[in-house]
Design a protein around this motif. Structure first.
Motif, PDB file in Angstrom:
ATOM      1  N   ARG A 170     -63.331 -13.753 -71.033  1.00  0.00           N
ATOM      2  CA  ARG A 170     -63.862 -14.495 -72.188  1.00  0.00           C
ATOM      3  C   ARG A 170     -65.159 -15.207 -71.820  1.00  0.00           C
ATOM      4  O   ARG A 170     -66.089 -15.285 -72.620  1.00  0.00           O
ATOM      5  N   ARG A 188     -63.439 -23.645 -67.504  1.00  0.00           N
ATOM      6  CA  ARG A 188     -63.986 -22.300 -67.733  1.00  0.00           C
ATOM      7  C   ARG A 188     -65.314 -22.344 -68.489  1.00  0.00           C
ATOM      8  O   ARG A 188     -66.276 -21.679 -68.117  1.00  0.00           O
ATOM      9  N   GLU A 244     -48.060 -20.666 -70.177  1.00  0.00           N
ATOM     10  CA  GLU A 244     -48.677 -21.989 -70.219  1.00  0.00           C
ATOM     11  C   GLU A 244     -48.253 -22.756 -71.470  1.00  0.00           C
ATOM     12  O   GLU A 244     -47.764 -22.190 -72.427  1.00  0.00           O
ATOM     13  N   CYS A 251     -52.053 -16.426 -70.530  1.00  0.00           N
ATOM     14  CA  CYS A 251     -51.593 -17.761 -70.966  1.00  0.00           C
ATOM     15  C   CYS A 251     -50.189 -17.765 -71.566  1.00  0.00           C
ATOM     16  O   CYS A 251     -49.836 -18.681 -72.299  1.00  0.00           O
ATOM     17  N   CYS A 261     -57.757 -26.008 -68.517  1.00  0.00           N
ATOM     18  CA  CYS A 261     -58.291 -24.769 -67.962  1.00  0.00           C
ATOM     19  C   CYS A 261     -59.572 -24.365 -68.700  1.00  0.00           C
ATOM     20  O   CYS A 261     -60.580 -24.004 -68.096  1.00  0.00           O
ATOM     21  N   MET A 262     -59.530 -24.459 -70.029  1.00  0.00           N
ATOM     22  CA  MET A 262     -60.685 -24.047 -70.846  1.00  0.00           C
ATOM     23  C   MET A 262     -61.925 -24.875 -70.529  1.00  0.00           C
ATOM     24  O   MET A 262     -63.027 -24.342 -70.455  1.00  0.00           O
ATOM     25  N   CYS A 294     -53.831 -25.067 -71.143  1.00  0.00           N
ATOM     26  CA  CYS A 294     -54.995 -24.291 -71.566  1.00  0.00           C
ATOM     27  C   CYS A 294     -56.198 -25.204 -71.821  1.00  0.00           C
ATOM     28  O   CYS A 294     -57.331 -24.823 -71.541  1.00  0.00           O
TER      29      CYS A 294
HETATM   30 FE1  FES Z   1     -54.659 -20.743 -71.049  1.00  0.00          FE
HETATM   31 FE2  FES Z   1     -56.359 -20.928 -68.859  1.00  0.00          FE
HETATM   32  S1  FES Z   1     -54.150 -21.157 -68.953  1.00  0.00           S
HETATM   33  S2  FES Z   1     -56.832 -20.760 -70.983  1.00  0.00           S
END
Ligand code: FES
Ligand code: 5AD
Ligand code: SF4
Length: 360
Positions: free
Chosen positions: A290, A337, A325, A322, A333-334, A330
């Motif tokens: 992504r 990222r 999770e 995910c 994590c996002m 998330c």
């Molecule tokens: Fe869901 Fe990384 S664990 S976006």
């Protein structure tokens, strides 16, 4: 000396032949497309990513798309339907986490009871969030009156993928019957646009029987339809589906991934100010799939906020990320990222399609 690709990329409009040659480029020339798309993204929509907290409400579906793991006839799918109060808890989470928007997605069900349930949920989402959360829905083909009712109750964006703009290919990946009618899909998209939704569509990339010409036509279809948003991702075969029998016809999965990035970049180049999602299916192939899409033109991401216990069952394709999770995992994590991509996150903003603002 300018190469042919540079020449094409500098044009203002693209023919089908141009798009086909761009889709077939090798690694070196591909990067030119990516660079151009990144430049256009920065200029027209900014280096900013907007969140749409995704709630996969239910995997119960009345249809039998040949590619999809939650199709009606797949007896191996473990069916669920999340309660309204759990859905609203996820909405609260999105609101408190400053996500800006939520997406309600489900298998395709059409009934008066379902229509009312969604209307009721839409009103409650607006209530809970002081009218602040934007709402996208992705609930398949519905009668015009239903689309109208949901619009009046607060949904303002709708996602309905055309899957393929080529009717022949459409019928190779769907049963050929009234429930899976290409013309109906097209009529639904037109109706959504007419009602006033920000209208999103998209296709799967790397399907069996799909040609480069099909993909170029998909891009031209999206341009000519004047869509506001797009979500498109690689096709990933699922063992419990009829299309799995053609797995030997597929291009290698890494090529499907790269081709998806090219499609995203080219769509950004030809429709500069629309919203383009970085599809979750990209991450099923590459752990930073992504993020790579954001680098080449995508500006929307849909963090999964479905309650953890249901996630593993919304399996349209294999290797979905995910699924172990919870929403909070998330979120953290996002943030890391997106940070790596160098873009900002549009916390608390709707991040509506700029194309839509200009179109209406
Ligand atoms: Fe869901 Fe990384 S664990 S976006
Ligand atoms: N691979 C990739 N995408 C899929 N979808 C459904 N099944 C698959 C698959 N096997 C996509 C379709 C649908 C969206 C909800 O998920 O494009 O519109
Ligand atoms: Fe149902 Fe959508 Fe899957 Fe088709 S793609 S079987 S409509 S959930």
């Amino acid at each position: 000396m300018e190469t042919k690709i540079d020449e094409i990329l500098n044009q203002n409009t693209f023919s089908k032949a141009d798009l086909i040659s761009l889709l077939q480029t090798d690694k070196e020339t591909r990067n030119k497309i990516f660079t151009q798309a990144a430049k256009i993204k920065a200029e027209y929509v900014g280096k900013k990513v907007y969140y749409r907290g995704l709630i996969e409400m239910s995997n119960i579906c009345s249809k039998n798309c040949y590619y999809c793991g939650i199709r009606l006839d797949n007896k191996n799918a473990n069916r669920y339907d999340i309660s309204d109060s759990e859905i609203l808890d996820a909405v609260k989470f999105a609101y408190e986490s400053n996500y800006g928007s939520v997406v309600l997605q489900a298998g395709e069900i059409s009934s008066p009871t379902f229509t009312k349930r969604i209307s009721n949920l839409l009103k409650q989402i607006k209530d809970i969030s002081n009218n602040e959360l934007g709402i996208t829905i992705s609930l398949g083909e519905q009668p015009d009156e239903v689309y109208q009712e949901w619009f009046e109750n607060g949904a303002h964006r709708y996602l309905l993928r055309i899957e393929s703009s080529n009717p022949d290919l459409y019928y190779k990946i769907h049963p050929q019957n009234k429930k899976h009618d290409f013309e109906t899909r097209m009529a639904c998209l037109k109706s959504l646009q007419k009602i006033g939704y920000q209208t999103g569509t998209g296709v799967m990339i790397g399907l069996p029987f799909q040609s480069y010409e099909d993909l170029a036509n998909d891009l031209l279809f999206m341009r000519d339809f004047d869509i506001d948003m797009c979500g498109m991702g690689p096709y990933i075969e699922h063992v419990d589906t009829p299309l799995y029998q053609y797995k030997d016809l597929l291009m290698p999965i890494d090529d499907r991934f790269t081709l998806t990035l090219k499609m995203i970049a080219l769509l950004r180049i030809i429709m500069k100010d629309i919203n383009i999602a970085a599809a979750t299916a990209l991450q099923a192939i590459d752990p930073i799939g992504r993020e790579k899409a954001i680098k080449v033109g995508a500006n929307i991401i849909m963090p999964n906020i479905t309650p953890g216990m249901y996630r593993d069952n919304y399996k349209l394709y294999e290797n979905k990320p995910c699924t172990n999770e919870e929403a909070a995992d998330c979120t953290n994590c996002m943030e890391i990222r997106i940070g790596i991509t160098g873009d900002d996150i549009g916390y608390g903003e709707w991040g509506d399609s700029k194309h839509f603002e200009k179109r209406v």
